[in-house]
Design a protein around this motif. Sequence first.
Motif, PDB file in Angstrom:
ATOM      1  N   ASP A   1       0.815  -1.220   0.000  1.00  0.00           N
ATOM      2  CA  ASP A   1       0.000   0.000   0.000  1.00  0.00           C
ATOM      3  C   ASP A   1       0.848   1.270   0.000  1.00  0.00           C
ATOM      4  OD1 ASP A   1       0.997   0.074   2.573  1.00  0.00           O
ATOM      5  OD2 ASP A   1      -0.938   0.092   3.586  1.00  0.00           O
ATOM      6  N   GLY A   2       2.168   1.120   0.012  1.00  0.00           N
ATOM      7  CA  GLY A   2       3.069   2.266   0.011  1.00  0.00           C
ATOM      8  C   GLY A   2       3.620   2.624   1.372  1.00  0.00           C
ATOM      9  N   ALA A   3       3.072   2.069   2.447  1.00  0.00           N
ATOM     10  CA  ALA A   3       3.568   2.367   3.788  1.00  0.00           C
ATOM     11  C   ALA A   3       4.965   1.789   3.972  1.00  0.00           C
ATOM     12  CB  ALA A   3       2.624   1.792   4.839  1.00  0.00           C
ATOM     13  N   PRO A   4       5.884   2.522   4.609  1.00  0.00           N
ATOM     14  CA  PRO A   4       7.249   2.009   4.814  1.00  0.00           C
ATOM     15  C   PRO A   4       7.286   0.665   5.534  1.00  0.00           C
ATOM     16  CG  PRO A   4       7.175   4.348   5.299  1.00  0.00           C
ATOM     17  CD  PRO A   4       5.749   3.913   5.074  1.00  0.00           C
ATOM     18  N   ILE A   5       6.312   0.421   6.397  1.00  0.00           N
ATOM     19  CA  ILE A   5       6.340  -0.824   7.164  1.00  0.00           C
ATOM     20  C   ILE A   5       6.081  -2.042   6.285  1.00  0.00           C
ATOM     21  CG2 ILE A   5       3.881  -0.881   7.837  1.00  0.00           C
ATOM     22  CD1 ILE A   5       4.947  -1.621  10.692  1.00  0.00           C
ATOM     23  N   ASN A   6       5.353  -1.861   5.170  1.00  0.00           N
ATOM     24  CA  ASN A   6       5.111  -2.903   4.168  1.00  0.00           C
ATOM     25  C   ASN A   6       4.668  -4.223   4.814  1.00  0.00           C
ATOM     26  OD1 ASN A   6       4.948  -3.766   1.472  1.00  0.00           O
ATOM     27  ND2 ASN A   6       6.969  -4.747   1.592  1.00  0.00           N
ATOM     28  N   ALA A   7       3.570  -4.162   5.518  1.00  0.00           N
ATOM     29  CA  ALA A   7       3.066  -5.330   6.239  1.00  0.00           C
ATOM     30  C   ALA A   7       1.562  -5.199   6.419  1.00  0.00           C
ATOM     31  CB  ALA A   7       3.745  -5.444   7.602  1.00  0.00           C
TER      32      ALA A   7
ATOM     33  N   PHE B   1       3.494   5.499  19.511  1.00  0.00           N
ATOM     34  CA  PHE B   1       4.337   4.571  20.250  1.00  0.00           C
ATOM     35  C   PHE B   1       5.808   4.844  19.904  1.00  0.00           C
ATOM     36  CE2 PHE B   1       0.176   2.773  20.045  1.00  0.00           C
ATOM     37  CZ  PHE B   1       0.007   2.045  21.211  1.00  0.00           C
ATOM     38  N   ASN B   2       6.714   4.138  20.534  1.00  0.00           N
ATOM     39  CA  ASN B   2       8.147   4.326  20.308  1.00  0.00           C
ATOM     40  C   ASN B   2       8.455   4.523  18.822  1.00  0.00           C
ATOM     41  OD1 ASN B   2      10.915   4.201  20.096  1.00  0.00           O
ATOM     42  ND2 ASN B   2      11.139   2.251  21.170  1.00  0.00           N
ATOM     43  N   PRO B   3       8.831   5.736  18.423  1.00  0.00           N
ATOM     44  CA  PRO B   3       9.046   5.999  17.000  1.00  0.00           C
ATOM     45  C   PRO B   3      10.445   5.657  16.518  1.00  0.00           C
ATOM     46  CG  PRO B   3       9.260   8.043  18.219  1.00  0.00           C
ATOM     47  CD  PRO B   3       8.946   6.961  19.234  1.00  0.00           C
ATOM     48  N   TYR B   4      11.271   5.051  17.388  1.00  0.00           N
ATOM     49  CA  TYR B   4      12.646   4.757  17.026  1.00  0.00           C
ATOM     50  C   TYR B   4      12.831   3.303  16.572  1.00  0.00           C
ATOM     51  CZ  TYR B   4      13.887   9.350  18.671  1.00  0.00           C
ATOM     52  OH  TYR B   4      13.963  10.719  18.805  1.00  0.00           O
ATOM     53  N   GLY B   5      11.745   2.558  16.472  1.00  0.00           N
ATOM     54  CA  GLY B   5      11.802   1.199  15.972  1.00  0.00           C
ATOM     55  C   GLY B   5      11.345   1.126  14.518  1.00  0.00           C
ATOM     56  N   SER B   6      11.004  -0.070  14.082  1.00  0.00           N
ATOM     57  CA  SER B   6      10.643  -0.298  12.675  1.00  0.00           C
ATOM     58  C   SER B   6       9.358   0.414  12.270  1.00  0.00           C
ATOM     59  CB  SER B   6      10.495  -1.803  12.423  1.00  0.00           C
ATOM     60  OG  SER B   6       9.459  -2.356  13.235  1.00  0.00           O
ATOM     61  N   GLU B   7       8.502   0.727  13.254  1.00  0.00           N
ATOM     62  CA  GLU B   7       7.243   1.393  12.935  1.00  0.00           C
ATOM     63  C   GLU B   7       7.399   2.907  12.774  1.00  0.00           C
ATOM     64  OE1 GLU B   7       4.362   0.441  15.889  1.00  0.00           O
ATOM     65  OE2 GLU B   7       4.336  -1.697  15.426  1.00  0.00           O
ATOM     66  N   GLY B   8       8.548   3.450  13.191  1.00  0.00           N
ATOM     67  CA  GLY B   8       8.729   4.894  13.241  1.00  0.00           C
ATOM     68  C   GLY B   8       8.425   5.636  11.950  1.00  0.00           C
ATOM     69  N   PRO B   9       9.010   5.236  10.809  1.00  0.00           N
ATOM     70  CA  PRO B   9       8.750   5.978   9.574  1.00  0.00           C
ATOM     71  C   PRO B   9       7.274   6.004   9.186  1.00  0.00           C
ATOM     72  CG  PRO B   9      10.711   4.616   9.328  1.00  0.00           C
ATOM     73  CD  PRO B   9      10.067   4.219  10.625  1.00  0.00           C
TER      74      PRO B   9
END
Length: 398
Positions: free
Chosen positions: A41-47, A123-131
């Motif tokens: 869908d274009g989201a950086p998390i791609n999941a 939530f913690n923006p410094y992990g994989s979900e941050g972007p």
Amino acid sequence: MVAGCRIAYGTASSAPQVSASDDVVGRITVGYQGWFARIGDGAPINAWWHWAPDSQKAPSPTNKGIKSWPDVRECSRTYPTDFPNLNGVEKAALFSSYDQQAVDTHFAWMRDNNIDAATVQRFNPYGSEGPTRAVMAQKVRQAAEATGRKFYIMYDASDWTSMQSQIKDDWTSKMKAHTASGAYALQNGKPVVCIWGFGFNDNQRPFAPAPCLDIINWFKNQGCYVIGGTPTHWCKGEGDSRPGFSDVYHAFDMISPWMVGRIGSTAQSDEFFANVNTPDQPDCDAHGIDYQPCVMPGDLQERHRAHSDFMWRQFYNMVRVGAQGIHISMFDEYNEGNQIAKSAESSAQVPAGSGIWALGEDGTSCSFDYYLQPTGDGGRVLKRQIALTATRPTRPRV
């Protein structure tokens, strides 16, 4: 807000003295997760973010991360799943929060039902979900600006081990920029920030009082109005609250105790009104703190809702206790089944054999937007636009 600044509501309660410039006191705020995505869908998390426990595979009966099924008829883009077709034959498809149109649609529902503001859950923006979360904050800002709603950042301290330094950096380098928007919520002329999770007696939030107090005071020194998402039993410092956090709680400008999982019936709402909420309010008054308790629609899958009687009893109790604002938990929480956003209204609109209940689970037919309506009515009661009554004014279907 000055302690004791209240307007009497009949003989049983009190109300906030609301200025036209207030965006939290005297208002209804909803928690907005905005955390659903789909591979491609274009989201950086791609999941399949939050739709499925195994986020690299499509949601299915054996890979199910939600307890309620969303109504997606107003979403211009949806994504097929591996669930069977809906009982009404249509394909079982879901939306992505990363699509701006989906967020715009959600905020239009807020506007159409007189919901004043939404929190951006961060939530913690410094992990994989941050972007992905950084982009979602911008998408919420755009939707709020387009619909005349207010928004503010709610930091969740859960599982954020380096929070004391990183939360300050995140605010300074990323989130503070959103306060330039005319849609960013202000209270007493100050940008609103909520910090959820201080003082909870669990392993996800093991922080001591000193770093928590440091963060609160830092945000206040930045000129912010700081809300605390606190344990339910913050006032007595027992149960879900760690002892020794009284100074932390009393440093907040507003306290918003968590209620999800604490009650599930009108009788339990009355019990908490008597034993928890009623002592909370004078403690807040004595310390010049605003009080923003939670109101929940109830866990649909656990069949708490009673076609909104459960939710309305909470509104009735929180208004008569004298709350300065109300936080709805939550707008789009399909994972816990506590969503007020449009949802499947009948068994024809859920995947066949999924075991997911629709809004009409107790035999009372409810329209797909039903829980948005009593939320709006609760706001009108809070603002003294309609009379306070123990009987809900909203009909399940018009």
